[in-house]
Design a protein around this motif. Structure first.
Motif, PDB file in Angstrom:
ATOM      1  N   LEU A 302       0.810  -1.215   0.000  1.00  0.00           N
ATOM      2  CA  LEU A 302       0.000   0.000   0.000  1.00  0.00           C
ATOM      3  C   LEU A 302       0.847   1.270   0.000  1.00  0.00           C
ATOM      4  CD1 LEU A 302      -2.841  -1.005   2.488  1.00  0.00           C
ATOM      5  CD2 LEU A 302      -2.847  -1.063  -0.005  1.00  0.00           C
ATOM      6  N   ALA A 303       2.170   1.105  -0.071  1.00  0.00           N
ATOM      7  CA  ALA A 303       3.079   2.256  -0.067  1.00  0.00           C
ATOM      8  C   ALA A 303       2.906   3.094   1.185  1.00  0.00           C
ATOM      9  CB  ALA A 303       2.882   3.117  -1.325  1.00  0.00           C
ATOM     10  N   ASP A 304       2.688   2.427   2.312  1.00  0.00           N
ATOM     11  CA  ASP A 304       2.478   3.137   3.573  1.00  0.00           C
ATOM     12  C   ASP A 304       3.760   3.736   4.131  1.00  0.00           C
ATOM     13  OD1 ASP A 304      -0.221   2.558   3.646  1.00  0.00           O
ATOM     14  OD2 ASP A 304      -0.013   0.820   4.950  1.00  0.00           O
ATOM     15  N   GLY A 305       4.867   3.017   4.003  1.00  0.00           N
ATOM     16  CA  GLY A 305       6.125   3.456   4.594  1.00  0.00           C
ATOM     17  C   GLY A 305       6.705   2.376   5.494  1.00  0.00           C
ATOM     18  N   ILE A 306       7.852   2.664   6.076  1.00  0.00           N
ATOM     19  CA  ILE A 306       8.565   1.731   6.958  1.00  0.00           C
ATOM     20  C   ILE A 306       8.508   2.279   8.378  1.00  0.00           C
ATOM     21  CG2 ILE A 306      10.790   0.668   7.489  1.00  0.00           C
ATOM     22  CD1 ILE A 306      11.478   0.989   4.486  1.00  0.00           C
ATOM     23  N   GLY A 307       7.947   1.511   9.272  1.00  0.00           N
ATOM     24  CA  GLY A 307       7.800   1.966  10.645  1.00  0.00           C
ATOM     25  C   GLY A 307       9.082   1.846  11.447  1.00  0.00           C
ATOM     26  N   PRO A 308       9.173   2.562  12.572  1.00  0.00           N
ATOM     27  CA  PRO A 308      10.392   2.579  13.402  1.00  0.00           C
ATOM     28  C   PRO A 308      10.463   1.387  14.351  1.00  0.00           C
ATOM     29  CG  PRO A 308       8.787   4.069  14.337  1.00  0.00           C
ATOM     30  CD  PRO A 308       8.157   3.511  13.079  1.00  0.00           C
ATOM     31  N   ALA A 309      10.521   0.181  13.794  1.00  0.00           N
ATOM     32  CA  ALA A 309      10.437  -1.024  14.621  1.00  0.00           C
ATOM     33  C   ALA A 309      11.595  -1.130  15.605  1.00  0.00           C
ATOM     34  CB  ALA A 309      10.371  -2.260  13.732  1.00  0.00           C
ATOM     35  N   VAL A 310      12.794  -0.802  15.162  1.00  0.00           N
ATOM     36  CA  VAL A 310      13.954  -0.913  16.051  1.00  0.00           C
ATOM     37  C   VAL A 310      13.794   0.022  17.250  1.00  0.00           C
ATOM     38  CG1 VAL A 310      16.428  -0.500  16.261  1.00  0.00           C
ATOM     39  CG2 VAL A 310      15.537  -1.687  14.256  1.00  0.00           C
ATOM     40  N   ALA A 311      13.443   1.266  16.983  1.00  0.00           N
ATOM     41  CA  ALA A 311      13.292   2.236  18.069  1.00  0.00           C
ATOM     42  C   ALA A 311      12.174   1.832  19.021  1.00  0.00           C
ATOM     43  CB  ALA A 311      13.016   3.623  17.492  1.00  0.00           C
ATOM     44  N   LEU A 312      11.083   1.296  18.487  1.00  0.00           N
ATOM     45  CA  LEU A 312       9.983   0.855  19.332  1.00  0.00           C
ATOM     46  C   LEU A 312      10.417  -0.270  20.260  1.00  0.00           C
ATOM     47  CD1 LEU A 312       7.205   1.006  16.626  1.00  0.00           C
ATOM     48  CD2 LEU A 312       7.083   2.182  18.837  1.00  0.00           C
ATOM     49  N   GLN A 313      11.133  -1.240  19.708  1.00  0.00           N
ATOM     50  CA  GLN A 313      11.592  -2.351  20.537  1.00  0.00           C
ATOM     51  C   GLN A 313      12.584  -1.871  21.588  1.00  0.00           C
ATOM     52  OE1 GLN A 313      13.812  -5.760  18.725  1.00  0.00           O
ATOM     53  NE2 GLN A 313      12.101  -6.933  19.529  1.00  0.00           N
ATOM     54  N   GLU A 314      13.455  -0.968  21.219  1.00  0.00           N
ATOM     55  CA  GLU A 314      14.426  -0.440  22.181  1.00  0.00           C
ATOM     56  C   GLU A 314      13.740   0.297  23.330  1.00  0.00           C
ATOM     57  OE1 GLU A 314      16.962   1.931  19.738  1.00  0.00           O
ATOM     58  OE2 GLU A 314      18.279   0.248  19.194  1.00  0.00           O
ATOM     59  N   GLN A 315      12.568   0.881  23.059  1.00  0.00           N
ATOM     60  CA  GLN A 315      11.833   1.611  24.094  1.00  0.00           C
ATOM     61  C   GLN A 315      10.960   0.706  24.951  1.00  0.00           C
ATOM     62  OE1 GLN A 315      11.837   4.954  25.060  1.00  0.00           O
ATOM     63  NE2 GLN A 315      13.701   5.037  23.836  1.00  0.00           N
ATOM     64  N   GLY A 316      10.796  -0.582  24.535  1.00  0.00           N
ATOM     65  CA  GLY A 316      10.050  -1.508  25.372  1.00  0.00           C
ATOM     66  C   GLY A 316       8.843  -2.166  24.753  1.00  0.00           C
ATOM     67  N   SER A 317       8.590  -1.941  23.469  1.00  0.00           N
ATOM     68  CA  SER A 317       7.442  -2.554  22.805  1.00  0.00           C
ATOM     69  C   SER A 317       7.816  -3.927  22.262  1.00  0.00           C
ATOM     70  CB  SER A 317       6.961  -1.670  21.637  1.00  0.00           C
ATOM     71  OG  SER A 317       6.413  -0.466  22.098  1.00  0.00           O
ATOM     72  N   LEU A 318       7.028  -4.952  22.609  1.00  0.00           N
ATOM     73  CA  LEU A 318       7.180  -6.256  21.973  1.00  0.00           C
ATOM     74  C   LEU A 318       6.657  -6.178  20.546  1.00  0.00           C
ATOM     75  CD1 LEU A 318       6.087  -8.945  24.607  1.00  0.00           C
ATOM     76  CD2 LEU A 318       8.396  -8.412  23.817  1.00  0.00           C
ATOM     77  N   LEU A 319       7.367  -6.812  19.626  1.00  0.00           N
ATOM     78  CA  LEU A 319       6.979  -6.785  18.225  1.00  0.00           C
ATOM     79  C   LEU A 319       6.314  -8.094  17.831  1.00  0.00           C
ATOM     80  CD1 LEU A 319      10.135  -5.142  16.601  1.00  0.00           C
ATOM     81  CD2 LEU A 319       8.061  -4.023  17.432  1.00  0.00           C
ATOM     82  N   SER A 320       5.243  -7.987  17.071  1.00  0.00           N
ATOM     83  CA  SER A 320       4.589  -9.139  16.466  1.00  0.00           C
ATOM     84  C   SER A 320       4.407  -8.853  14.978  1.00  0.00           C
ATOM     85  CB  SER A 320       3.246  -9.426  17.146  1.00  0.00           C
ATOM     86  OG  SER A 320       2.417  -8.268  17.134  1.00  0.00           O
ATOM     87  N   LEU A 321       3.884  -9.838  14.254  1.00  0.00           N
ATOM     88  CA  LEU A 321       3.809  -9.741  12.796  1.00  0.00           C
ATOM     89  C   LEU A 321       2.423 -10.144  12.315  1.00  0.00           C
ATOM     90  CD1 LEU A 321       7.232 -11.469  12.101  1.00  0.00           C
ATOM     91  CD2 LEU A 321       6.747  -9.033  11.769  1.00  0.00           C
ATOM     92  N   GLY A 322       1.966  -9.505  11.224  1.00  0.00           N
ATOM     93  CA  GLY A 322       0.675  -9.865  10.647  1.00  0.00           C
ATOM     94  C   GLY A 322       0.681  -9.768   9.143  1.00  0.00           C
ATOM     95  N   SER A 323      -0.231 -10.503   8.512  1.00  0.00           N
ATOM     96  CA  SER A 323      -0.329 -10.451   7.046  1.00  0.00           C
ATOM     97  C   SER A 323      -1.402  -9.478   6.581  1.00  0.00           C
ATOM     98  CB  SER A 323      -0.588 -11.848   6.463  1.00  0.00           C
ATOM     99  OG  SER A 323      -1.827 -12.369   6.900  1.00  0.00           O
ATOM    100  N   ASP A 324      -2.206  -8.923   7.498  1.00  0.00           N
ATOM    101  CA  ASP A 324      -3.096  -7.798   7.260  1.00  0.00           C
ATOM    102  C   ASP A 324      -3.988  -7.997   6.036  1.00  0.00           C
ATOM    103  OD1 ASP A 324      -4.322  -5.359   7.397  1.00  0.00           O
ATOM    104  OD2 ASP A 324      -2.551  -4.155   7.038  1.00  0.00           O
TER     105      ASP A 324
END
Length: 451
Positions: A302-324
């Motif tokens: 959808l050309a949404d962009g690339i989210g700041p996953a590394v920064a989020l995880q470093e701040q304490g957010s657990l990451l999960s994945l979806g096929s949406d």
């Protein structure tokens, strides 16, 4: 055929098993009543009576964000150009044609495709509640129950994230397409959602569709419902810059700040996408232990962009994945794409280990969906397993001890050989045991809802 756990004790011998930190050869897993009762290493050959699973066995994969009916859009919305907002108009056309029966057929086929891809649990972000025009079915939860039945018949677990979707935008009434999404008020949404019950294969959670779709004064009602039920709460967050701009214009703050103000963030909450965030947003999400579900194949489609996953995880957010939107259904590709997207953005490599990416696809994904007892190969865990071939044209060659890297950076959904849920084989040697012809099931279900 209801998804009940395997009652007869079963023993599986895993040629290679990923045990969370490393790949171990020759592992025996004992199962009773749908749960793992023992994990034994150092067994170079199958014990007598054990069923051998050749390849690399992982815990079952968790697809933390799905819209099942979007599967009907694959190969259609990719034609030509456009934006998320033009894609949405095509999506509305499919949504307008769905009935409980056709939704069941489409979801069953999509969930069977997920099982073939090694997915044992799906988080279904469900907002298609009523008939076109907003007319209520005799059973107000007919569409949600269709999804629960579809997952059961396809042989996978589901967390039905019943979604509040009340407005078209900040201060705007639902448009003609969105009337079937809306319960009118958050209190009415909560009353309807209260009638949904979990089952052996199903848990019930909640979702705020987005800050544009739930008025600020009603966000707390949805959050309180999830809190009382001790249920997961998901929310689409900052997928588009247009939503951020509109939220600032209406409320003088970002969507993340608005959610924080109304008690939506917290360790039971998962923000989906979280693509366009400020540094303060990232700190709010991480500091509140709010999880984040990344959906890289949809975000790039959808050309949404690339989210700041590394920064989020470093701040304490657990990451999960979806096929949406199901541009593809392949959790290994989602894991790979999260790392490769970050490489493109930063021009450096190695932001996550293969083990960390697999955790996002397994244990952390299950936790985001309220299945804390799944996603690991350990005694007491649900006996949900996925076995990947190590002898396909994609996976042949690397040393078996490098199986985690092979799974993430080379394998695809096509390499899934076996999928086991509750100790029962749902996929055996690449064939679905309940939906023998998944391509035909998909083609027939999609043909029935296409205009």
């Amino acid at each position: 055929m209801p998804l009940t756990p395997q009652a007869t004790p079963t023993t599986y011998w895993l040629e290679h098993a990923w045990l969370g930190t490393h790949v171990e050869p020759g592992v025996t897993v004992e199962v009773a009543d749908g749960r793992i009762t023992a994990v034994r290493t150092g067994t170079p050959a199958p014990p007598p009576g054990a069923e051998a699973l050749h390849g690399l066995t992982l815990p079952g994969l968790a697809n933390a964000h799905s819209h099942a009916f979007h599967r009907a859009l694959r190969g259609t919305v990719q034609v030509g150009s456009g934006t998320f907002w033009t894609w949405r108009e095509v999506m509305y056309g499919v949504a307008d044609r769905l009935t409980p029966d056709s939704y069941y057929a489409l979801a069953r086929a999509a969930y069977a495709e997920m099982a073939l891809a090694g997915i044992t649990c799906v988080g279904e972000f469900h907002y298609l509640h009523h008939a076109p025009g907003g007319t209520r079915y005799d059973d107000p939860n007919a569409m949600g129950r269709a999804l629960l039945a579809a997952a059961d018949d396809a042989g996978i677990r589901i967390t039905l994230l019943d979604t509040a979707y009340l407005s078209a935008g900040f201060g705007d009434r639902p448009n003609q397409h969105q009337l079937r999404f809306s319960d009118g008020t958050a209190d009415a949404w909560a009353e309807r959602a209260d009638a949904l019950k979990g089952a052996e294969h199903a848990r019930i959670g909640a979702a705020v569709h987005s800050v544009r779709a739930v008025p600020a004064e009603e966000l707390g009602t949805v959050a309180d419902w999830a809190r009382r039920r001790e249920a997961p709460l998901h929310v689409h967050l900052s997928e588009q810059t247009a939503e951020n701009d509109a939220c600032r214009a209406a409320h003088g703050r970002t969507p993340t700040q608005l959610l924080a103000d109304h008690g939506v963030l917290g360790p039971r909450t998962t923000a989906v996408h979280a693509t366009h965030l400020t540094d303060e947003d990232i700190a709010l999400l991480g500091g509140s232990a709010t999880g984040v579900c990344m959906c890289p194949t949809t975000e790039r489609d959808l050309a949404d962009g690339i989210g700041p996953a590394v920064a989020l995880q470093e701040q304490g957010s657990l990451l999960s994945l979806g096929s949406d939107s199901h541009a593809v259904i392949d959790l290994l590709e989602e894991a790979r794409a999260m790392e490769l997207n970050e490489r493109l953005r930063t021009r450096t490599r190695g932001h996550w280990t293969a083990a960390a990416l697999l955790r996002a696809a397994t244990a952390d994904g299950h936790a985001a969906l309220g299945w804390d007892d799944a996603g690991t190969l350990a005694p007491g865990a649900l006996a949900d397993l996925t076995t990947i071939r190590l002898d396909s044209v994609r996976t042949a060659g690397p040393l078996p001890r490098l199986g985690a890297e092979t799974a993430v950076f080379a394998a695809t959904a096509a390499d899934v050989r076996h999928t086991i849920v509750g100790g029962r084989q749902i996929v055996r040697d690449g064939t679905h045991t309940r939906v023998p012809d998944v391509p035909t099931a998909l083609a027939d279900a999609i043909a029935a809802v296409r205009g």
